[in-house]
Motif scaffolding. Structure first.
Motif, PDB file in Angstrom:
ATOM      1  N   LYS A 111      52.869 -14.136  33.780  1.00 29.30           N
ATOM      2  CA  LYS A 111      54.151 -14.634  34.436  1.00 29.30           C
ATOM      3  C   LYS A 111      54.224 -13.393  35.691  1.00 29.30           C
ATOM      4  N   TRP A 112      53.913 -12.435  35.704  1.00 24.46           N
ATOM      5  CA  TRP A 112      53.816 -11.417  36.731  1.00 24.46           C
ATOM      6  C   TRP A 112      52.830 -11.454  37.690  1.00 24.46           C
ATOM      7  N   GLY A 134      44.301  -6.193  34.048  1.00 23.66           N
ATOM      8  CA  GLY A 134      45.330  -6.973  33.842  1.00 23.66           C
ATOM      9  C   GLY A 134      46.470  -6.622  34.959  1.00 23.66           C
ATOM     10  N   MET A 135      46.691  -5.497  35.410  1.00 24.07           N
ATOM     11  CA  MET A 135      47.519  -4.778  36.234  1.00 24.07           C
ATOM     12  C   MET A 135      47.098  -5.479  37.624  1.00 24.07           C
ATOM     13  N   VAL A 136      45.705  -5.181  37.825  1.00 21.82           N
ATOM     14  CA  VAL A 136      44.916  -5.474  39.012  1.00 21.82           C
ATOM     15  C   VAL A 136      45.037  -6.876  39.318  1.00 21.82           C
ATOM     16  N   ASN A 137      45.094  -7.619  38.387  1.00 20.22           N
ATOM     17  CA  ASN A 137      45.225  -9.109  38.322  1.00 20.22           C
ATOM     18  C   ASN A 137      46.656  -9.827  38.869  1.00 20.22           C
ATOM     19  N   ASN A 138      47.470  -8.814  38.492  1.00 24.62           N
ATOM     20  CA  ASN A 138      49.006  -9.396  38.845  1.00 24.62           C
ATOM     21  C   ASN A 138      49.498  -8.609  40.094  1.00 24.62           C
ATOM     22  N   PHE A 139      48.622  -7.692  40.744  1.00 23.09           N
ATOM     23  CA  PHE A 139      49.073  -7.047  42.256  1.00 23.09           C
ATOM     24  C   PHE A 139      49.599  -7.950  43.082  1.00 23.09           C
TER      25      PHE A 139
END
Ligand code: FE
Length: 350
Positions: free
Chosen positions: A161-162, A198-203
């Protein structure tokens, strides 16, 4: 004749006595002048200067300040060796103090006052360094687009969702390295790698700028969430730049992991140099900095949390409410720093 000679002798004796007295006074003066400490610091705030001045007025001990980045100061201490004039080293994160200690550049500073004032998790186990002010690395969210109920943990930021909504600075930054180190310490390397990916994916965009720039990007509509240090929000809200004030007011504070380990915290801290030429005065200086009165000035001036539990945070920080903090010993952040850098690389976090 003899009488004359004796008078002369007497006169000489008086003169030489006076001379001796004078030189005694001169030494006293020199000694007075030599009351100083040399402080290597990575902090660069005007308020620090005022606090140092107050210390000088109170104790007569002059504070000689050498400013540079923590890495430069550590290198300087290394190359100066036992000739180093440094008494104290101040950094803006625990990781660098851990590194300085590991390089043998610090020593124990024992003081009952310091010991009973600073909580155990905010200082080195061997009293080589101590936290001076505390900051949390938190989530701020766009007030108009995000509901706080949708937020929970750092780990949950990797949820789908982010996607394209998260703003955070580059992995070269020590604050992110320490946050990841805390995730490695708590969840293990494998989970931490998944998290970074996962963070990189949501940047929302490729990482750029400092913590404040992430909040400005929320105001500009580039993303909805940012991970930043608490004091940067204080700086934005109190800025003289209208755009910064607007950015600060566009977001609200969320303290992550409150149901679990607590929000990640770090410190700006002070270490006792291995070859401190003025160790006693340097200890007096640390005792002064952690006193309730100075803690309130020191922390509030830069919108940080005091490390002395008796000192209260500023009105703004109080308005964000109390929060649970991760009690992970800060030494871990330094120990796991290298591993964090490797994980960031593997995750292709720029
Ligand atoms: Fe900072």
């Amino acid at each position: 004749m003899i009488k004359r000679f004796l008078t002369l002798l007497f006169a000489i004796a008086i003169v030489s006595c006076a001379g001796e007295k004078k030189s005694e006074k001169e030494t006293e003066k020199v000694e007075e002048k030599e009351q100083f400490i040399t402080l290597y610091t990575h902090r660069h705030y005007d308020t620090d200067k005022e606090i140092f001045k107050k210390f000088e007025e109170k104790t007569g001990i002059e504070v000689k300040v050498v400013k540079a980045s923590a890495d430069e100061l550590i290198q300087k201490m290394e190359s100066e060796g036992d000739q180093s004039p440094a008494d104290l080293l101040i950094t803006v994160d625990a990781g660098r103090l851990v590194r300085a200690k590991a390089k043998g550049l610090l020593q124990s500073a024992s003081s009952e006052i310091i010991n009973k004032t600073i909580p155990a998790h905010l200082k080195d186990a061997d009293n080589n360094w101590f936290g001076l002010t505390k900051r949390a690395r938190i989530i701020v969210y766009d007030k108009n687009k995000v509901k706080p109920e949708d937020l929970s943990t750092y780990e949950a930021l990797t949820e789908d969702k982010w996607k394209s909504k998260i703003l955070i600075r580059s992995s070269g930054n020590i604050y992110n390295q320490s946050l990841l180190a805390s995730i490695i310490a708590n969840n293990g390397k494998e989970k931490a790698t998944e998290w970074a990916e996962g963070m990189v994916n949501n940047f929302a965009r490729s990482p750029k700028g400092n913590d404040r720039d992430q909040v400005k990007a929320i105001l500009a509509g580039e993303g909805e969430l940012a991970v930043i240090n608490t004091y940067y929000l204080g700086k934005l809200i109190n800025s003289e730049d209208e755009n910064e004030v607007n950015a600060g007011n566009a977001v609200s504070v969320f303290f992550p992991n409150q149901e679990g380990r607590g929000a990640h915290i770090n410190i700006s801290g002070i270490g006792m140099a291995k070859n401190a030429p003025n160790k006693e005065n340097a200890i007096k200086f640390i005792e002064y900095l952690v006193s309730k009165e100075v803690q309130e000035i020191f922390a509030n001036a830069n919108y940080e949390y005091p490390v002395n539990p008796e000192a209260s945070p500023s009105k703004l920080l109080n308005s964000w409410g109390a929060f649970k903090e991760d009690q992970l010993p800060l030494t871990k952040l330094g120990e796991l720093n290298k591993e964090a850098v490797i994980v960031f690389d593997e995750a292709k976090w720029k």
